[in-house]
Design a protein around this motif. Structure first.
Motif, PDB file in Angstrom:
ATOM      1  N   GLN A 288      22.823  17.799  55.171  1.00  0.00           N
ATOM      2  CA  GLN A 288      22.495  16.489  55.718  1.00  0.00           C
ATOM      3  C   GLN A 288      21.504  16.728  56.822  1.00  0.00           C
ATOM      4  OE1 GLN A 288      25.784  14.350  57.248  1.00  0.00           O
ATOM      5  NE2 GLN A 288      26.144  13.272  55.348  1.00  0.00           N
ATOM      6  N   GLY A 289      20.281  16.303  56.637  1.00  0.00           N
ATOM      7  CA  GLY A 289      19.273  16.628  57.637  1.00  0.00           C
ATOM      8  C   GLY A 289      18.835  18.072  57.448  1.00  0.00           C
ATOM      9  N   THR A 290      18.877  18.853  58.511  1.00  0.00           N
ATOM     10  CA  THR A 290      18.383  20.223  58.402  1.00  0.00           C
ATOM     11  C   THR A 290      19.532  21.219  58.440  1.00  0.00           C
ATOM     12  OG1 THR A 290      18.201  20.642  60.764  1.00  0.00           O
ATOM     13  CG2 THR A 290      16.345  19.516  59.731  1.00  0.00           C
ATOM     14  N   VAL A 291      19.225  22.460  58.025  1.00  0.00           N
ATOM     15  CA  VAL A 291      20.249  23.496  57.947  1.00  0.00           C
ATOM     16  C   VAL A 291      20.863  23.777  59.319  1.00  0.00           C
ATOM     17  CG1 VAL A 291      18.512  25.340  58.116  1.00  0.00           C
ATOM     18  CG2 VAL A 291      20.742  25.858  57.162  1.00  0.00           C
TER      19      VAL A 291
ATOM     20  N   GLU B  92       9.909  36.293  60.036  1.00  0.00           N
ATOM     21  CA  GLU B  92       9.813  35.788  58.673  1.00  0.00           C
ATOM     22  C   GLU B  92      10.138  34.302  58.700  1.00  0.00           C
ATOM     23  OE1 GLU B  92      12.148  37.919  55.803  1.00  0.00           O
ATOM     24  OE2 GLU B  92      11.922  36.354  54.280  1.00  0.00           O
ATOM     25  N   ILE B  93       9.248  33.478  58.128  1.00  0.00           N
ATOM     26  CA  ILE B  93       9.465  32.031  58.170  1.00  0.00           C
ATOM     27  C   ILE B  93       9.916  31.544  56.798  1.00  0.00           C
ATOM     28  CG2 ILE B  93       8.502  29.807  58.874  1.00  0.00           C
ATOM     29  CD1 ILE B  93       6.128  31.407  60.038  1.00  0.00           C
ATOM     30  N   LYS B  94      11.030  30.842  56.771  1.00  0.00           N
ATOM     31  CA  LYS B  94      11.549  30.267  55.530  1.00  0.00           C
ATOM     32  C   LYS B  94      11.399  28.747  55.558  1.00  0.00           C
ATOM     33  CE  LYS B  94      14.730  33.891  54.272  1.00  0.00           C
ATOM     34  NZ  LYS B  94      14.109  34.362  53.038  1.00  0.00           N
ATOM     35  N   ASN B  95      11.743  28.113  54.417  1.00  0.00           N
ATOM     36  CA  ASN B  95      11.729  26.659  54.319  1.00  0.00           C
ATOM     37  C   ASN B  95      10.318  26.081  54.422  1.00  0.00           C
ATOM     38  OD1 ASN B  95      13.073  24.188  53.956  1.00  0.00           O
ATOM     39  ND2 ASN B  95      12.892  23.745  56.148  1.00  0.00           N
ATOM     40  N   VAL B  96       9.357  26.796  53.848  1.00  0.00           N
ATOM     41  CA  VAL B  96       7.979  26.311  53.815  1.00  0.00           C
ATOM     42  C   VAL B  96       7.798  25.657  52.446  1.00  0.00           C
ATOM     43  CG1 VAL B  96       5.592  27.019  53.930  1.00  0.00           C
ATOM     44  CG2 VAL B  96       7.290  28.251  55.258  1.00  0.00           C
ATOM     45  N   ASN B  97       7.658  24.321  52.424  1.00  0.00           N
ATOM     46  CA  ASN B  97       7.745  23.637  51.129  1.00  0.00           C
ATOM     47  C   ASN B  97       6.438  23.108  50.561  1.00  0.00           C
ATOM     48  OD1 ASN B  97      10.521  24.072  50.876  1.00  0.00           O
ATOM     49  ND2 ASN B  97      10.921  22.382  52.289  1.00  0.00           N
ATOM     50  N   SER B  98       5.327  23.442  51.178  1.00  0.00           N
ATOM     51  CA  SER B  98       4.031  23.052  50.633  1.00  0.00           C
ATOM     52  C   SER B  98       2.975  23.989  51.210  1.00  0.00           C
ATOM     53  CB  SER B  98       3.696  21.600  51.003  1.00  0.00           C
ATOM     54  OG  SER B  98       3.531  21.499  52.410  1.00  0.00           O
TER      55      SER B  98
ATOM     56  N   THR C 280      13.133  29.308  60.645  1.00  0.00           N
ATOM     57  CA  THR C 280      12.982  28.242  59.661  1.00  0.00           C
ATOM     58  C   THR C 280      11.943  27.246  60.157  1.00  0.00           C
ATOM     59  OG1 THR C 280      14.140  26.515  58.401  1.00  0.00           O
ATOM     60  CG2 THR C 280      14.906  26.888  60.634  1.00  0.00           C
ATOM     61  N   TRP C 281      11.125  26.740  59.220  1.00  0.00           N
ATOM     62  CA  TRP C 281      10.096  25.761  59.559  1.00  0.00           C
ATOM     63  C   TRP C 281      10.720  24.367  59.578  1.00  0.00           C
ATOM     64  CZ3 TRP C 281       5.859  24.432  61.794  1.00  0.00           C
ATOM     65  CH2 TRP C 281       5.109  23.331  61.387  1.00  0.00           C
ATOM     66  N   ASP C 282      10.612  23.680  60.700  1.00  0.00           N
ATOM     67  CA  ASP C 282      11.088  22.303  60.801  1.00  0.00           C
ATOM     68  C   ASP C 282       9.884  21.390  60.630  1.00  0.00           C
ATOM     69  OD1 ASP C 282      11.849  19.736  61.725  1.00  0.00           O
ATOM     70  OD2 ASP C 282      13.470  20.600  62.916  1.00  0.00           O
ATOM     71  N   GLU C 283       9.779  20.822  59.430  1.00  0.00           N
ATOM     72  CA  GLU C 283       8.596  20.040  59.052  1.00  0.00           C
ATOM     73  C   GLU C 283       8.439  18.812  59.955  1.00  0.00           C
ATOM     74  OE1 GLU C 283       6.476  20.703  56.335  1.00  0.00           O
ATOM     75  OE2 GLU C 283       5.307  18.902  56.747  1.00  0.00           O
ATOM     76  N   GLY C 284       9.563  18.166  60.261  1.00  0.00           N
ATOM     77  CA  GLY C 284       9.514  16.950  61.066  1.00  0.00           C
ATOM     78  C   GLY C 284       9.014  17.228  62.481  1.00  0.00           C
ATOM     79  N   LYS C 285       9.562  18.261  63.092  1.00  0.00           N
ATOM     80  CA  LYS C 285       9.195  18.570  64.477  1.00  0.00           C
ATOM     81  C   LYS C 285       7.925  19.403  64.555  1.00  0.00           C
ATOM     82  CE  LYS C 285      13.707  18.313  66.754  1.00  0.00           C
ATOM     83  NZ  LYS C 285      14.735  18.640  65.729  1.00  0.00           N
TER      84      LYS C 285
END
Ligand code: ADP
Ligand code: MG
Length: 483
Positions: free
Chosen positions: A134-137, A216-222, A253-258
């Motif tokens: 729900q939301g982010t990890v 290492e950066i994860k959660n990169v979705n584009s 982890t990459w927080d796309e929103g922030k």
């Protein structure tokens, strides 16, 4: 960056498009009701044994060949042990010290020409399940788990730390996707997770040969997120170093929103995983003959196709690059070309009007409402003088919107080009009479004035007048007009 240089290496996972999973007969399809594409094997119930899917090895060999790798004649599987709810067996079957392929490369285009990026290794492994937060990890109160993805075959493709900017990383990832897509072994959809990019990045003083400490950066979705995440992370690291601090080696982890990277966990070392050979699977022996057979079955790859478009069709390198960026675009272009063999004209329409409308409506070219037959028909209508080039764009938009044939659109909307000289002459006389000043300017040598007059004629014919005829009649009209 001042006096710091970024160093980037990517680890890319591609899900393979096989019918069934890597070690069991469950469906490897994307999606589905949660926990329906599962069986005792991928759930890791006691007593089950994995059986390797041969197609997975074939696809992996295809990728390895397409990426110029050396293929191991002998490799094996290993257990990577870790405890996490997306992994029902508590270990992932992967490959550790003897991967399927090594020592490859691909080439990207940079401002300074072509650059070769090394590929360290490619190995086969099974995917884990999917956790739904729900939301982010980092903030979710609980997570749900879906095991449909558990055991879907994956390739892990590890690059050398050869990239020196976020843009190079993007170029590498896009080129890799395009090559894999051409081989047809994966959908490579970042938004569906069939292509996943983990970005490793460090910075070092410019001129230094040593590598800095990386994160290492994860959660990169584009691809856009990849560039943004790297830009952010490079700046963060440089700021720490300039401040006299030290980089902590960790997974973020990459927080796309922030628009920030956040710490996820401290970096795990290989020994944390207690790797050991998978006892339930025999080692994998790949014969030279079989590799050669797979090689013969490889389709044309992006670089070869691009060169062919320049050589065979005489297209500019730019056009060739755009048209071969994905297999679907190239296939569409070639389908049009078979029906209307004028490469540059077809290229202009595919890269221009078609690309514009596909983008605007977020449509894949494979689902284009304008079929190659319809584009070819439209181009022939222009050649025959039935519609002007300008009106053809209107017709194209209408075909795109409705899927109707160009002929039908032209007929229904009365878009046939006006070539009737008598009719045009009447309009031209009116335009000349209404614009004495512009006509005088033209007589005094201002060529631009003619353009304005042509524009007026086009306006009153709603763009349907044949431009060549208008041009000629206007000049004649002005000459014949008494002063
Ligand atoms: P790990 O021990 O984290 O698994 P690897 O040596 O296996 O590290 O490399 C993983 C990825 O990180 C590779 O793509 C590699 O090119 C890249 N990499 C390794 N060291 C660095 C570094 N110092 N800076 C940036 N990228 C790096
Ligand atoms: Mg590693």
């Amino acid at each position: 960056m001042g006096k710091y240089e970024p160093v980037i290496g990517l680890e890319i996972h591609a899900e393979l498009k096989t019918e069934s999973k890597i070690f069991c007969p469950s469906s490897a399809r994307f999606g589905g009701e949660p926990n329906t594409y599962i069986c005792p094997v991928c759930l890791g119930l006691p007593g089950v044994l994995p059986v390797l899917n041969k197609k997975v090895v074939e696809y992996a060999v295809m990728a390895a060949l397409a990426l110029n790798c050396e293929i191991a004649r002998f490799c094996k599987f290993d257990r990577k042990n870790y405890y996490y709810p997306d992994l029902p067996k508590n270990y992932q079957i992967s490959q550790y010290d003897l991967p399927l392929a090594q020592y490859g490369f691909l080439e990207i285009d940079t401002e300074n020409g072509r650059k070769r990026i090394g590929i360290t290794r490619i190995h086969i492994e099974e995917d884990a399940g999917k956790l739904l937060h729900q939301g982010t990890v980092t903030t979710t109160p609980y997570s749900l788990v879906d095991y449909n993805r558990t055991g879907v075959p994956l390739l892990e493709i590890v690059s050398e730390p050869d990239m020196r900017s976020p843009e190079e990383a993007r170029a590498y990832a896009e080129k890799l996707r395009s090559i894999i897509q051409f081989t047809g072994i994966s959908d490579c959809k970042m938004e569906e997770g069939s292509l996943r990019v983990d970005a490793n990045v460090s910075v070092r003083p410019l001129g230094s040969k040593e590598l800095g400490v990386k994160t290492e950066i994860k959660n990169v979705n584009s691809f856009r997120a990849l560039v943004r995440a790297l830009e952010y992370e490079i700046e963060r690291q440089v700021a720490i170093l300039k401040d006299g601090g030290r980089i902590v080696q960790e997974t973020r982890t990459w927080d796309e929103g922030k628009g920030v990277t956040l710490p996820l966990r401290s970096k795990e070392e290989a020994h944390d995983y207690r790797y050991f050979p998978e006892p339930d699977l025999p080692p994998l022996v790949i014969t030279k003959e079989w590799v050669e057979e797979v090689y013969r079955g490889l389709p044309e790859l992006p670089d070869a196709r691009r060169e062919r478009y320049v050589r065979e069709y005489g297209l500019p390198a730019y056009d060739a690059g755009v048209l071969t960026a994905s297999r679907e675009v190239g296939d569409y272009f070639e389908a049009c070309l078979r029906l209307y063999p004028q490469p540059k004209t077809v290229s202009n329409w595919v890269m221009g009007e078609l690309a514009r409308l596909l983008n605007a409506t977020n449509t894949e070219i494979a689902d284009s409402p304008v079929k190659p037959e319809q584009l070819a028909d439209l181009l022939r209508l222009i050649d025959k003088g039935v519609v002007s080039g300008k009106i053809a764009k209107t017709v194209f938009e209408e075909v795109f919107r409705t899927g109707k044939d160009p002929q039908a659109v032209v007929k229904e909307q009365g878009l046939v080009q006006i070539t009737d000289e008598a009719a045009l002459k009447t309009i031209i006389d009116e335009v000349i009479a209404a614009n004495p000043k512009v006509v005088a300017d033209y007589r005094e040598g201002k060529e631009k004035a003619l353009g304005f007059l042509i524009g007026q004629v086009m306006k009153s014919t709603k763009g349907k007048a044949n431009p060549a005829i208008v041009n000629r009649l206007l000049k004649e009209g002005i000459e014949n007009k008494e002063i």
